[in-house]
Design a protein around this motif. Structure first.
Motif, PDB file in Angstrom:
ATOM      1  N   HIS A   1      90.501  55.070  33.140  1.00  0.00           N
ATOM      2  CA  HIS A   1      89.542  53.893  32.784  1.00  0.00           C
ATOM      3  C   HIS A   1      88.435  53.690  33.524  1.00  0.00           C
ATOM      4  O   HIS A   1      88.823  53.386  34.847  1.00  0.00           O
ATOM      5  N   TYR A   2      87.221  53.755  33.134  1.00  0.00           N
ATOM      6  CA  TYR A   2      86.000  53.644  33.917  1.00  0.00           C
ATOM      7  C   TYR A   2      85.442  52.017  33.477  1.00  0.00           C
ATOM      8  O   TYR A   2      84.771  52.272  32.483  1.00  0.00           O
ATOM      9  N   ASN A   3      85.514  51.253  34.328  1.00  0.00           N
ATOM     10  CA  ASN A   3      84.594  49.922  33.977  1.00  0.00           C
ATOM     11  C   ASN A   3      83.396  49.977  34.804  1.00  0.00           C
ATOM     12  O   ASN A   3      83.059  50.178  35.845  1.00  0.00           O
ATOM     13  N   PHE A   4      82.224  49.454  33.792  1.00  0.00           N
ATOM     14  CA  PHE A   4      80.921  49.703  34.382  1.00  0.00           C
ATOM     15  C   PHE A   4      79.984  48.334  33.933  1.00  0.00           C
ATOM     16  O   PHE A   4      80.160  47.951  32.695  1.00  0.00           O
ATOM     17  N   SER A   5      79.348  47.836  34.760  1.00  0.00           N
ATOM     18  CA  SER A   5      78.272  47.011  34.386  1.00  0.00           C
ATOM     19  C   SER A   5      76.988  47.047  34.915  1.00  0.00           C
ATOM     20  O   SER A   5      77.043  47.442  36.102  1.00  0.00           O
ATOM     21  N   LEU A   6      76.105  46.959  34.191  1.00  0.00           N
ATOM     22  CA  LEU A   6      74.518  46.935  34.591  1.00  0.00           C
ATOM     23  C   LEU A   6      74.240  45.445  35.268  1.00  0.00           C
ATOM     24  O   LEU A   6      74.636  44.561  35.051  1.00  0.00           O
ATOM     25  N   PRO A   7      73.568  45.785  36.596  1.00  0.00           N
ATOM     26  CA  PRO A   7      73.135  44.461  37.249  1.00  0.00           C
ATOM     27  C   PRO A   7      72.303  43.590  36.497  1.00  0.00           C
ATOM     28  O   PRO A   7      71.567  43.777  35.358  1.00  0.00           O
ATOM     29  N   LEU A   8      72.400  42.151  36.706  1.00  0.00           N
ATOM     30  CA  LEU A   8      71.575  41.217  36.041  1.00  0.00           C
ATOM     31  C   LEU A   8      70.094  41.368  36.220  1.00  0.00           C
ATOM     32  O   LEU A   8      69.294  41.256  35.054  1.00  0.00           O
ATOM     33  N   SER A   9      69.758  42.081  37.126  1.00  0.00           N
ATOM     34  CA  SER A   9      68.426  42.364  37.554  1.00  0.00           C
ATOM     35  C   SER A   9      67.860  43.149  36.340  1.00  0.00           C
ATOM     36  O   SER A   9      66.653  43.162  35.897  1.00  0.00           O
ATOM     37  N   PHE A  10      68.590  44.233  35.794  1.00  0.00           N
ATOM     38  CA  PHE A  10      68.098  45.222  34.833  1.00  0.00           C
ATOM     39  C   PHE A  10      68.050  44.501  33.557  1.00  0.00           C
ATOM     40  O   PHE A  10      66.883  44.668  33.008  1.00  0.00           O
ATOM     41  N   TRP A  11      68.953  43.325  33.138  1.00  0.00           N
ATOM     42  CA  TRP A  11      68.856  42.730  32.203  1.00  0.00           C
ATOM     43  C   TRP A  11      67.726  41.826  31.840  1.00  0.00           C
ATOM     44  O   TRP A  11      66.905  41.671  30.705  1.00  0.00           O
ATOM     45  N   GLN A  12      67.170  41.306  33.170  1.00  0.00           N
ATOM     46  CA  GLN A  12      66.185  40.355  33.072  1.00  0.00           C
ATOM     47  C   GLN A  12      65.019  40.947  33.044  1.00  0.00           C
ATOM     48  O   GLN A  12      63.863  40.522  32.432  1.00  0.00           O
ATOM     49  N   ALA A  13      64.839  42.324  33.684  1.00  0.00           N
ATOM     50  CA  ALA A  13      63.614  42.930  33.543  1.00  0.00           C
ATOM     51  C   ALA A  13      63.578  43.887  32.248  1.00  0.00           C
ATOM     52  O   ALA A  13      62.427  43.696  31.431  1.00  0.00           O
ATOM     53  N   TRP A  14      64.621  44.418  31.609  1.00  0.00           N
ATOM     54  CA  TRP A  14      64.602  44.961  30.214  1.00  0.00           C
ATOM     55  C   TRP A  14      64.504  44.262  29.047  1.00  0.00           C
ATOM     56  O   TRP A  14      63.851  44.613  28.272  1.00  0.00           O
ATOM     57  N   LEU A  15      65.116  42.906  29.121  1.00  0.00           N
ATOM     58  CA  LEU A  15      65.205  42.069  27.994  1.00  0.00           C
ATOM     59  C   LEU A  15      64.531  40.672  28.297  1.00  0.00           C
ATOM     60  O   LEU A  15      64.432  40.005  27.110  1.00  0.00           O
ATOM     61  N   GLY A  16      64.029  40.529  29.444  1.00  0.00           N
ATOM     62  CA  GLY A  16      63.398  39.235  29.587  1.00  0.00           C
ATOM     63  C   GLY A  16      64.378  38.018  29.602  1.00  0.00           C
ATOM     64  O   GLY A  16      63.839  36.768  29.686  1.00  0.00           O
ATOM     65  N   VAL A  17      65.558  38.210  29.875  1.00  0.00           N
ATOM     66  CA  VAL A  17      66.628  36.976  30.095  1.00  0.00           C
ATOM     67  C   VAL A  17      66.282  36.287  31.187  1.00  0.00           C
ATOM     68  O   VAL A  17      65.810  37.012  32.388  1.00  0.00           O
TER      69      VAL A  17
END
Length: 519
Positions: A150-166
């Motif tokens: 099993h491979y556990n994976f998460s994108l950094p918060l910086s990605f979501w901030q830039a991609w979604l504007g959160v």
């Protein structure tokens, strides 16, 4: 033929820093076997600590089924090094036993030889063993001895901030969860590429089929190995980790809330089949309850949205509390070409593919489309290397050559690779160059290479040769990150943690079951 992601890729190319800090973790399962390739019947070695409470070394379904767990880290080499050290320490503490290097199990004489994982006398420990008793009675113990990574994976918060504007993880948890569910839908649409490239279970030991009805027309070698000539991952087929009784569950992946609602419905929905089995027999529990799912983890899926749970919290309640924190990829067979069951090439490929899944257009998925996706997966699982194989694209209606779709997808992945390599090296681009060749030449895939060896040596002969080789390697290697002192400390701490759990219990097991399993 595949989603047009050119705008998203251009955005990534202009903002490469948003991908800094990807977090990963690996869970690898492996059976303990005897020197002649039979399932071991010994207890979990005391030198490895208490499997209930050890941070890194535990057991899955059976007492003989080890599971190694790495901590979350953003450094691939460190994760691989940590996993290697877990294997090195374990190899040195197995006495005369070895670790089985394949997903499909070794020779198992009879199901009664499979001892359920034992976790002590605490309510939690007894609950975990009873859950496994339910799995055995519902689906057979043999099926549960199949191993995977099993491979556990998460994108950094910086990605979501830039991609979604959160703004931050808390205020943006709904949007981030939606982002992960878009990733999951694309994984269902295109994740068949994983068994195509890395499926390594095209054959099974004939002992696995004993008494089992199957519609598959196996060919058999003189050494008792049954195989399908173009199969990639029988582990992922109806012989393995799929479950027909769950096929009519209305669990969709269009939003966190509909997903959790479907999951909660399944763990409360009575099952006529499991009710007929009964909850108890002669005073002994047979399962946690008689619902379609005993607990949420019983849902078999090639990918799961996850969040670390707090004490006493269910996985779905954790998701509702904090949103999706990471995803768990569950489609990897054990890689028999490495002692630790997974290699850096696979990790880098999964990074590329999961990033692509996150940025590619991902419309909501109907039940019909989900069924089409499952048919695609099954086609690749059973005959992925068949010449001129077609795959369903665009809601499963339009058929396209698998080879062409794979090559188009890699054209996108190469652009993602350039972004990830922009800070240092060409490792991701090298992975693309190596793996894309498998579409032109299926003989390069894991399954083709494995099957060639299994046909001549048999699954037991092939597995034993590798088990012996890797045991020698691991016992002779030095640790790269951990050391004996840290292993001894965690061993002792795990034993103490289990003892404390057992001393702290204040309610009866029956009351504990009512609280946690609705029985």
């Amino acid at each position: 033929m595949i989603p047009d992601v050119s705008k998203a890729l251009s955005w990534l190319e202009a903002n490469p820093a948003v991908l800094n800090g990807i977090n990963r973790g690996i869970e690898r399962e492996t059976l303990r076997v005897t020197p002649d390739g039979h399932l071991t019947m010994t207890k979990h070695p005391e030198t490895l600590g208490a499997s209930l409470t050890h941070k890194w070394i535990t057991t899955d379904f059976a007492e003989s089924l080890l599971e190694f767990i790495t901590p979350v880290d953003s450094d691939i080499e460190k994760t691989i090094g940590f996993l290697n050290d877990l294997h090195r320490y374990t190899a040195k503490n197995l006495n005369n036993e070895k670790m089985w290097p394949l997903s499909m199990p070794c020779y198992i004489n009879k199901e009664e030889d499979i001892t359920l994982a034992q976790y002590g006398t605490s309510n939690l420990g007894r609950f975990k063993t009873l859950y496994r008793e339910g799995l055995k009675n519902r689906y057979s113990a043999l099926m549960q001895t199949i191993s995977g990574v099993h491979y556990n994976f998460s994108l950094p918060l910086s990605f979501w901030q830039a991609w979604l504007g959160v703004k931050d993880a808390e205020s943006g948890k709904e949007q981030i969860s939606d982002g992960y569910f878009k990733l999951i839908r694309n994984y269902y649409r295109f994740g068949w590429i994983i068994p195509y490239l890395f499926g390594a279970s095209p054959a099974i030991c004939s002992s696995f089929l004993r008494g089992r009805d199957t519609a598959l027309s196996f060919e058999q070698t003189e050494k008792g190995t049954c195989y399908l000539p173009y199969a990639t991952s029988l582990r992922m087929s109806d012989l393995g980790y799929t479950n027909k009784s769950q096929s009519d569950l209305n669990i969709t992946f269009n939003s966190l809330h509909t997903y959790v609602a479907g999951l909660k419905d399944a763990i409360h929905r009575p099952s006529a089949e499991f009710a007929a089995m009964g909850l108890k027999k002669e005073g002994k529990y047979l399962q946690l309850n008689t619902n379609v799912l005993q607990i949420e983890n019983e849902l078999y899926a090639p990918i799961r949205p996850k969040r670390v749970t707090e004490t006493g919290e269910s996985p779905s309640d954790a998701l509702l509390r904090g949103g999706v924190e990471y995803i768990e990829v569950r489609s990897l067979d054990i890689n028999p070409f490495t002692a630790i069951g997974v290699d850096e090439t696979q990790i880098r490929f999964l990074d590329l593919f999961l990033i692509w899944c996150a940025v590619a257009d991902s419309p909501e998925m109907t039940s019909e489309e989900l069924n089409c996706c499952r048919k695609n997966w099954n086609k690749v699982i059973l005959e992925g290397r068949k010449p001129n194989l077609d795959i369903g694209i665009g809601r499963g209606i339009e058929l396209q050559p698998l080879k062409v779709v794979g090559q188009e997808l890699f054209a996108d992945l190469e652009r993602v690779a350039e972004v990830l390599d922009s800070c240092s090296g060409t490792q991701y681009q090298s992975v693309c160059k190596e793996l894309v060749k498998m579409f032109e030449d299926p003989s390069l895939t894991f399954s083709a290479r494995v099957l060639e060896r299994m046909k001549t040596q048999g699954i037991v002969g092939f597995g034993l040769e590798l088990a012996d080789k890797y045991h020698q390697e691991l016992t002779n290697e030095s640790y790269s990150i951990l050391n004996d002192e840290r292993f001894f400390a965690e061993r002792d701490a795990s034993i103490e943690r289990q003892y404390n759990l057992e001393q702290q219990d204040s309610m009866s097991f029956e009351d504990y079951l009512k609280l946690h399993a609705g029985s």
